[in-house]
Design a protein around this motif. Structure first.
Motif, mmCIF file in Angstrom:
data_model
loop_
_atom_site.group_PDB
_atom_site.id
_atom_site.type_symbol
_atom_site.label_atom_id
_atom_site.label_comp_id
_atom_site.label_asym_id
_atom_site.label_seq_id
_atom_site.Cartn_x
_atom_site.Cartn_y
_atom_site.Cartn_z
ATOM 1 N N UNK A 1 65.533 -37.576 152.073
ATOM 2 C CA UNK A 1 65.945 -36.302 150.929
ATOM 3 C C UNK A 1 67.309 -36.115 150.760
ATOM 4 N N UNK A 2 68.342 -36.469 151.381
ATOM 5 C CA UNK A 2 69.583 -36.588 150.803
ATOM 6 C C UNK A 2 69.798 -38.014 150.031
ATOM 7 N N UNK A 3 69.082 -39.070 150.242
ATOM 8 C CA UNK A 3 69.628 -40.153 149.032
ATOM 9 C C UNK A 3 69.084 -39.673 148.262
ATOM 10 N N UNK A 4 68.194 -38.348 147.792
ATOM 11 C CA UNK A 4 67.500 -38.996 146.571
ATOM 12 C C UNK A 4 68.015 -37.861 146.010
ATOM 13 N N UNK A 5 68.317 -36.806 146.864
ATOM 14 C CA UNK A 5 68.981 -35.450 146.000
ATOM 15 C C UNK A 5 70.674 -35.994 145.286
ATOM 16 N N UNK A 6 71.315 -36.882 145.980
ATOM 17 C CA UNK A 6 72.014 -37.572 144.510
ATOM 18 C C UNK A 6 72.085 -38.202 143.692
ATOM 19 N N UNK A 7 70.606 -38.909 143.843
ATOM 20 C CA UNK A 7 69.807 -39.033 142.600
ATOM 21 C C UNK A 7 69.187 -37.797 141.554
ATOM 22 N N UNK A 8 69.070 -36.919 142.161
ATOM 23 C CA UNK A 8 68.644 -35.198 141.840
ATOM 24 C C UNK A 8 70.021 -35.485 140.705
ATOM 25 N N UNK A 9 70.719 -34.909 142.040
ATOM 26 C CA UNK A 9 71.677 -34.202 140.557
ATOM 27 C C UNK A 9 73.071 -35.017 139.637
ATOM 28 N N UNK A 10 72.450 -36.764 139.926
ATOM 29 C CA UNK A 10 73.399 -37.699 139.052
ATOM 30 C C UNK A 10 72.604 -37.570 137.535
ATOM 31 N N UNK A 11 71.282 -37.370 138.164
ATOM 32 C CA UNK A 11 70.445 -38.010 136.198
ATOM 33 C C UNK A 11 70.803 -36.516 135.572
ATOM 34 N N UNK A 12 71.003 -34.885 136.295
ATOM 35 C CA UNK A 12 70.989 -33.486 135.976
ATOM 36 C C UNK A 12 71.954 -33.766 135.589
ATOM 37 N N UNK A 13 73.020 -34.285 135.654
ATOM 38 C CA UNK A 13 74.264 -34.074 135.453
ATOM 39 C C UNK A 13 74.587 -34.854 133.491
ATOM 40 N N UNK A 14 74.016 -36.261 134.196
ATOM 41 C CA UNK A 14 73.821 -37.015 132.811
ATOM 42 C C UNK A 14 72.632 -36.460 131.462
ATOM 43 N N UNK A 15 71.929 -35.721 131.644
ATOM 44 C CA UNK A 15 70.862 -35.214 131.117
ATOM 45 C C UNK A 15 69.269 -35.535 130.924
ATOM 46 N N UNK A 16 69.327 -36.616 132.318
ATOM 47 C CA UNK A 16 67.854 -36.859 132.190
ATOM 48 C C UNK A 16 67.059 -35.810 132.774
ATOM 49 N N UNK A 17 66.078 -35.540 131.700
ATOM 50 C CA UNK A 17 65.238 -34.549 131.427
ATOM 51 C C UNK A 17 63.764 -35.362 132.244
ATOM 52 N N UNK A 18 63.481 -36.431 131.652
ATOM 53 C CA UNK A 18 62.117 -36.100 132.186
ATOM 54 C C UNK A 18 62.073 -37.635 132.975
ATOM 55 N N UNK A 19 61.281 -38.247 133.689
ATOM 56 C CA UNK A 19 61.642 -39.011 134.194
ATOM 57 C C UNK A 19 60.832 -40.460 132.869
ATOM 58 N N UNK A 20 59.893 -40.713 132.195
ATOM 59 C CA UNK A 20 59.915 -41.293 131.464
ATOM 60 C C UNK A 20 60.992 -41.685 131.038
ATOM 61 N N UNK A 21 62.482 -40.951 131.060
ATOM 62 C CA UNK A 21 63.890 -41.747 129.961
ATOM 63 C C UNK A 21 64.340 -42.314 130.491
ATOM 64 N N UNK A 22 63.525 -42.494 132.165
ATOM 65 C CA UNK A 22 64.117 -44.025 133.164
ATOM 66 C C UNK A 22 63.935 -45.191 132.874
ATOM 67 N N UNK A 23 65.186 -46.111 132.716
ATOM 68 C CA UNK A 23 65.256 -47.487 132.055
ATOM 69 C C UNK A 23 66.384 -48.491 133.434
ATOM 70 N N UNK A 24 65.970 -49.134 132.820
ATOM 71 C CA UNK A 24 67.192 -50.500 133.596
ATOM 72 C C UNK A 24 68.457 -49.862 134.196
ATOM 73 N N UNK A 25 68.732 -49.398 132.469
ATOM 74 C CA UNK A 25 70.187 -49.233 132.628
ATOM 75 C C UNK A 25 70.624 -47.737 133.321
#
Length: 342
Positions: A33-57
């Protein structure tokens, strides 16, 4: 109707943790939960709204971001490994394209960095235990009993605090470790962590003395009778048991202070500051030293693994701290006679 690919990173992580909670220990779930919390917060800061938008980049940018924060290599390894497992789950529920998890880079870490070098050295443990066994003022105290059991079983902190009186068998000289999550004493590996571990008579003598003269009577809130209680007649907490081990392993217990502090006035002798002593050791350090001690004493790898509830691979990689020279002298040299040509 919302499809899996429409999940936000936060929603996806919540579903993933809900699924994993049935097969992981509570401590592992907290780590995830702690590790993925950091991932979620970063995604939200980067305005990544849906998982289908995830890429290798996306993963490359996140890894660069975390690396740039100066975290240790093993920490980054763990975070990216957890993220990869999460993306594999998203593949399984068809929220992302197959193969996306392969684009999550998990950095390699040298074994020397992955392993934990700090331990209660076997020779130091032996000195401490000899002292406890031969001095009436400390024999059978909670510190003595806790250290004896921790070092001789190599058990984890959670397993040790979860022992009930019924789990300790003095006459037969063994202790049982039982998974009881419903009453707040789970084992890290759940049912597969349950085991019976044999004890030497000297260890049993120390525990018997503790039970007879120094253990408070009482039950926990579930009506169980813990082996280790506080003076408030509650099962000892993890933090309290950890403090006991810090106190038990201070070198001034059995000799002079290597740091030239006055034992009578040293601040580190207090319960709340014992962990700050430069030479005291935590339960995990006792476990590490115990496993190395078992191996150096000639315990077969498979027996050690079963006794301490860890795979042989994990023991070799993370716990066994003998140097290459020590391995040669203590483990291999006695077998040289098998190579003699008659």
């Amino acid at each position: 109707m919302k499809t899996p690919s429409d999940l936000t990173p936060r929603e996806a992580v919540r579903r993933y943790l809900d699924r994993r909670s049935t097969e992981l220990s509570e401590s592992s779930v907290r780590t995830y939960r702690y590790r993925l919390k950091l991932w979620v917060e970063w995604c939200e800061d980067e305005n990544i709204e849906r998982v289908e938008d995830l890429t290798g980049w996306t993963f490359e940018q996140f890894e660069a971001f975390r690396s740039g924060q100066g975290i240790a290599s093993p920490t980054l390894h763990g975070e990216m490994e957890t993220l990869k497992g999460h993306i594999e789950y998203l593949e399984r529920i068809e929220a992302v394209d197959d193969g996306l998890a392969d684009k999550v880079h998990v950095p390699d870490v040298p074994d020397s960095e992955m392993s934990r070098d700090t331990m209660l050295r076997p020779e130091d443990a032996e000195d401490l235990i000899r002292y406890y066994r031969t001095h009436d003022n400390v024999y059978g105290t909670r510190f003595h009993a806790a250290l004896e059991l921790a070092f001789h079983t190599g058990a984890r902190l959670g397993a040790l605090r979860g022992i009930d009186l019924r789990d300790y068998h003095s006459d037969e000289q063994f202790v049982e470790f039982v998974h009881r999550p419903e009453t707040n004493t789970p084992l890290k590996n759940q049912r597969s962590g349950e085991r019976s571990v044999s004890l030497l008579s000297e260890v049993c003598d120390a525990i018997d003395e503790f039970i007879a003269h120094n253990r408070p009577s009482g039950h926990d809130e579930f009506g169980r009778s813990p082996l280790f209680l506080t003076y408030h007649e509650n099962r000892v907490s993890k933090n309290a048991f950890r403090a006991w081990i810090y106190r038990a392993t201070q070198p001034c217990v059995a000799g002079t202070c290597p740091h030239n502090y006055d034992r009578e006035t040293c601040d580190f002798r207090r319960h709340s500051t014992a962990s700050q002593c430069p030479s005291s050791r935590a339960p995990h350090h006792v476990r590490t030293g115990s496993i190395t001690w078992h191996r150096d004493r000639g315990f077969p790898p498979e027996v050690t693994a079963e006794r301490v509830n860890a795979s042989q691979e994990v023991i070799e990689k993370h716990y066994d701290k003998a140097s290459q020279r020590e391995r040669m002298e203590l483990r291999r040299r006695p077998h040289l006679g098998k190579l003699e040509i008659e």
